[in-house]
Motif scaffolding. Sequence first.
Motif, short mmCIF file in Angstrom:
data_model
loop_
_atom_site.label_atom_id
_atom_site.label_comp_id
_atom_site.label_asym_id
_atom_site.label_seq_id
_atom_site.Cartn_x
_atom_site.Cartn_y
_atom_site.Cartn_z
N SER A 1 54.79 -28.17 9.07
CA SER A 1 53.42 -28.29 9.57
C SER A 1 53.34 -28.66 11.04
O SER A 1 54.23 -29.31 11.60
CB SER A 1 52.64 -29.32 8.74
OG SER A 1 53.33 -30.53 8.71
N THR A 2 52.25 -28.16 11.65
CA THR A 2 51.86 -28.56 12.99
C THR A 2 50.44 -29.09 12.85
O THR A 2 49.89 -29.10 11.74
CB THR A 2 51.84 -27.38 13.97
OG1 THR A 2 50.89 -26.42 13.47
CG2 THR A 2 53.19 -26.73 14.11
N GLU A 3 49.82 -29.45 13.97
CA GLU A 3 48.44 -29.94 13.88
C GLU A 3 47.50 -28.88 13.34
O GLU A 3 46.47 -29.17 12.75
CB GLU A 3 47.97 -30.40 15.25
CG GLU A 3 48.37 -31.84 15.50
CD GLU A 3 48.14 -32.26 16.93
OE1 GLU A 3 47.30 -31.64 17.62
OE2 GLU A 3 48.82 -33.21 17.35
N THR A 4 47.84 -27.62 13.57
CA THR A 4 46.88 -26.56 13.21
C THR A 4 47.30 -25.70 12.02
O THR A 4 46.52 -24.91 11.53
CB THR A 4 46.68 -25.61 14.41
OG1 THR A 4 47.98 -25.18 14.84
CG2 THR A 4 45.96 -26.31 15.55
N GLN A 5 48.52 -25.82 11.57
CA GLN A 5 48.93 -24.93 10.48
C GLN A 5 49.90 -25.62 9.52
O GLN A 5 50.61 -26.56 9.91
CB GLN A 5 49.62 -23.68 11.05
CG GLN A 5 49.67 -22.57 10.02
CD GLN A 5 50.19 -21.26 10.59
OE1 GLN A 5 50.98 -21.26 11.52
NE2 GLN A 5 49.77 -20.15 10.00
N VAL B 1 54.78 -22.83 13.41
CA VAL B 1 54.98 -23.83 12.36
C VAL B 1 56.43 -23.81 11.83
O VAL B 1 56.88 -24.75 11.20
CB VAL B 1 53.94 -23.62 11.23
CG1 VAL B 1 54.22 -22.34 10.44
CG2 VAL B 1 53.85 -24.81 10.32
#
Length: 645
Positions: free
Chosen positions: A582-586, A559
């Motif tokens: 941010s990323t898709e998961t965090q 991230v």
Amino acid sequence: MKYSRAYFLEFVGRLREIFHMEETCEFFLRLGLVFQDLFEQYRFLYGERVNWQEHLFRLCCLLGEAYQGRDEFLKGIDREREKNPLWFFDRNMVGYVIYVDRWAKDVKSILKHRDYLHEMGVTFLHLMPCFDVPEGENDGGYAVRDYYTLRDGLGTCDDLKEVAEILKKEGIFLMVDVVVNHTSSDHLWAKKAKEGESFYEDFYYFFPDRVVPDEFEKTMPEIFPETSPGNFTYVPEVKKWVMTVFHRYQWDLNYTNPYVLYEMVKIILHLANGGADILRLDAIPYLWKRLGTSCQNEPEVHRLIQIFKACVSVVAPGVLFVAEAIVQPKEILKYFGEGESVGKECDLTYNASGMVCLWEALATRQVRLLTRTTCSQPHLPSMVSWLNYLRCHDDIGLGFDDEDVMAVGYSPREHRRFLVDFYLGNFPGSWARGLPFMSNPKNGDVRISGTLASLAGLEKALESEKSEEVEMAVGRILLLFKVLFSFRGVPLVYYGDEIGNLNDYRFREREEEASDSRWVHRPWMDWEKAKKRKNKKTIEGRIFQDVVLLIHKRSELPVLWPVASQNILDSGNESVFAYLRSTETQALLVLANFSDKTQLVSERLLGRIGMEFPLRDVISGREVVVVDGYIVLVPYACLWLVEAC
Ligand code: GLC
Ligand code: GLC
């Protein structure tokens, strides 16, 4: 003359005869991808010359030679990188800048200290210019006499290539400078020009008298007003004036002459074939001059960069470009390429405005300008990135956008004066120990020299022997590093800052350095001092070990890598800089307190970004303290917050 496929095929035919390469080989496939662009750029820049197409053909021959001269090891790397164009941006890259002589002695000795680089987690190394330069003044290596030889005492180009290969195999890439804008007045081309050879006179901008120079001076700023006032220097050998934007001994190259472009492409390809992974295009905004302008950021500069990039993408597609464009925020962005040209210019550019705003925020204890400036930086596509930094070998120039300064409620002139006073240590309550660089009485401009630690107050605090002041100074240094390693982009650490190096005033005793205060922050690496990094009770140890921890944490958190997105937030507190990575998961929220007082941030901020308590600071591993709905930030705290469960 219009571009056509048939035209390209005719070129291919001529080149095949010379280089004996199959039409379907990698070289021609790559050339095919950029040929039309090369054609258009050449026509635009040189179309008025009857033989411009022959110049283009010569350029393509140069590409063929350089391609055939590139070794298999590097070609293999190119192919891997072509398959993964994000190779540099989708992981944890950390740069480190050194002067080879001052840090290691010579090129080969870099290897002796490479454990230090591994210990820190460095993944690319910027070698300050190491080419042949005249003795005495040479602008720290930026007045190049010969691009094909290393400076006396540093070793040979073969040594450099060998070192590059060893480091690359260990995961450390190499960044080297291409001094594109000028050569030393002792370069062979300059010497021949001084001997009156008109072919080489055309490599530079010569004028028989002051008429045109005086016209230029009306709109050109002065870069080094104290030591090299004006932009032209008289050359007694030919009784003419030559353009010298930087120092009088640095002659500006004339890119309206295609022979100059050819020679520079040759140098670029030589460096790429010598093992460089990243090329830093020095002083790139200055490449094209136009009467009536500041002679910076002219549209032709971007065309030239696109030619450089196209050439590299044929011969050495694994090689990246960094723009050294220390210009207004709006202009900096253009070096990534605009619109259809994104990806066709530089892959990285120094985040100069971000850097200056960090120092501004420390001095004012307010983050208004930092927030506004970084907010207005657009979302960059993932194939390009900022090169973030706190200090470098140059001065800090207060190049804000005046509109931004006014929008946050300051008068640009007064605000700059305050910041200069503050960092020169003249403002009441200032902790900084900077030196002025290039005061210009004509417009009141002053820039600032000094190491990260001295500007952040460590030098003064240590002299005062007050432990609270030392704590505050260390707090400021670590705050800056925490922002550096979490802000979107690729971080670059300037040697010595990781152990809190203070200003080194001995440059005043050296004749060739005394008039250039930038030498105060270009010390010899003190390896005895560096040993203290192992001891957490020393200042060296505290800073170094925290830097290592931050780099390590960052590498575990995608991230924080350049490809993850970033949103600048309004923290609701004037002293707290806030951004969400941010990323898709965090998601990771950074809260940075730029003041010397405890600050509170309302938990309502979390609601706005969809994060929930409990939150953990990944740097300390501790859960965040919340009192009556407010997150508590002690002086100079910077938290990297993630949801705890
Ligand atoms: C770049 C370098 C700087 C040098 C100038 C002229 O800006 O970073 O150190 O003085 O170019 O080459
Ligand atoms: C100016 C130039 C920059 C250079 C610096 C050196 O800011 O724009 O390129 O690094 O001067 O002092």
